[in-house]
Design a protein around this motif. Sequence first.
Motif, mmCIF file in Angstrom:
data_model
loop_
_atom_site.group_PDB
_atom_site.id
_atom_site.type_symbol
_atom_site.label_atom_id
_atom_site.label_comp_id
_atom_site.label_asym_id
_atom_site.label_seq_id
_atom_site.Cartn_x
_atom_site.Cartn_y
_atom_site.Cartn_z
ATOM 1 N N ASP A 8 14.197 -18.244 3.518
ATOM 2 C CA ASP A 8 13.922 -18.943 2.257
ATOM 3 C C ASP A 8 14.238 -20.435 2.373
ATOM 4 O OD1 ASP A 8 13.046 -16.646 1.029
ATOM 5 O OD2 ASP A 8 14.935 -16.254 -0.019
ATOM 6 N N THR A 11 11.545 -22.079 4.544
ATOM 7 C CA THR A 11 10.282 -22.140 3.808
ATOM 8 C C THR A 11 10.309 -23.247 2.757
ATOM 9 O OG1 THR A 11 9.930 -19.779 4.148
ATOM 10 C CG2 THR A 11 8.672 -20.819 2.387
ATOM 11 N N LYS A 12 11.400 -23.363 2.021
ATOM 12 C CA LYS A 12 11.506 -24.415 1.003
ATOM 13 C C LYS A 12 11.495 -25.791 1.650
ATOM 14 C CE LYS A 12 13.801 -21.617 -2.463
ATOM 15 N NZ LYS A 12 15.033 -21.335 -3.183
ATOM 16 N N SER A 13 12.134 -25.934 2.807
ATOM 17 C CA SER A 13 12.137 -27.221 3.506
ATOM 18 C C SER A 13 10.733 -27.596 3.956
ATOM 19 C CB SER A 13 13.067 -27.170 4.718
ATOM 20 O OG SER A 13 14.389 -26.962 4.316
ATOM 21 N N GLU A 15 7.884 -26.525 2.648
ATOM 22 C CA GLU A 15 7.083 -26.827 1.455
ATOM 23 C C GLU A 15 7.401 -28.225 0.927
ATOM 24 O OE1 GLU A 15 7.858 -23.577 -1.208
ATOM 25 O OE2 GLU A 15 6.466 -22.245 -0.168
ATOM 26 N N SER A 16 8.661 -28.624 0.999
ATOM 27 C CA SER A 16 9.049 -29.963 0.556
ATOM 28 C C SER A 16 8.394 -31.041 1.417
ATOM 29 C CB SER A 16 10.574 -30.096 0.611
ATOM 30 O OG SER A 16 10.969 -31.407 0.337
ATOM 31 N N LEU A 17 8.396 -30.843 2.743
ATOM 32 C CA LEU A 17 7.768 -31.815 3.643
ATOM 33 C C LEU A 17 6.253 -31.857 3.436
ATOM 34 C CD1 LEU A 17 9.826 -31.129 6.880
ATOM 35 C CD2 LEU A 17 9.914 -33.179 5.448
ATOM 36 N N ASP A 19 4.745 -31.218 0.547
ATOM 37 C CA ASP A 19 4.547 -31.909 -0.734
ATOM 38 C C ASP A 19 4.682 -33.423 -0.589
ATOM 39 O OD1 ASP A 19 4.101 -29.513 -2.030
ATOM 40 O OD2 ASP A 19 6.160 -29.359 -2.808
ATOM 41 N N LYS A 20 5.548 -33.871 0.319
ATOM 42 C CA LYS A 20 5.757 -35.307 0.540
ATOM 43 C C LYS A 20 4.681 -35.921 1.425
ATOM 44 C CE LYS A 20 10.741 -35.061 -0.008
ATOM 45 N NZ LYS A 20 12.038 -35.187 0.656
#
Length: 68
Positions: A8, A11-13, A15-17, A19-20
């Motif tokens: 998790d 995956t969040k990391s 998704e953050s990259l 999005d940026k």
Amino acid sequence: MKPKDVVDIITKSLESLIDKGMMVGYGVRTPKKWYIKEVKLTPIGRRLARKLLGEQQALPFKLSKGKK
């Protein structure tokens, strides 16, 4: 920490990259979740990675030899 927690966090990391705009992700999207199969750095992400490689301090980890 459980293996699911590690997945998790990663995956969040990612998704953050994405999005940026530093990475492009390829995978399958369901109504609730993305299943990321592959990621690639964008030119902006490459520039930032090169910059960070020159600036970040290396941590003094000791590599342990395998147990026999």
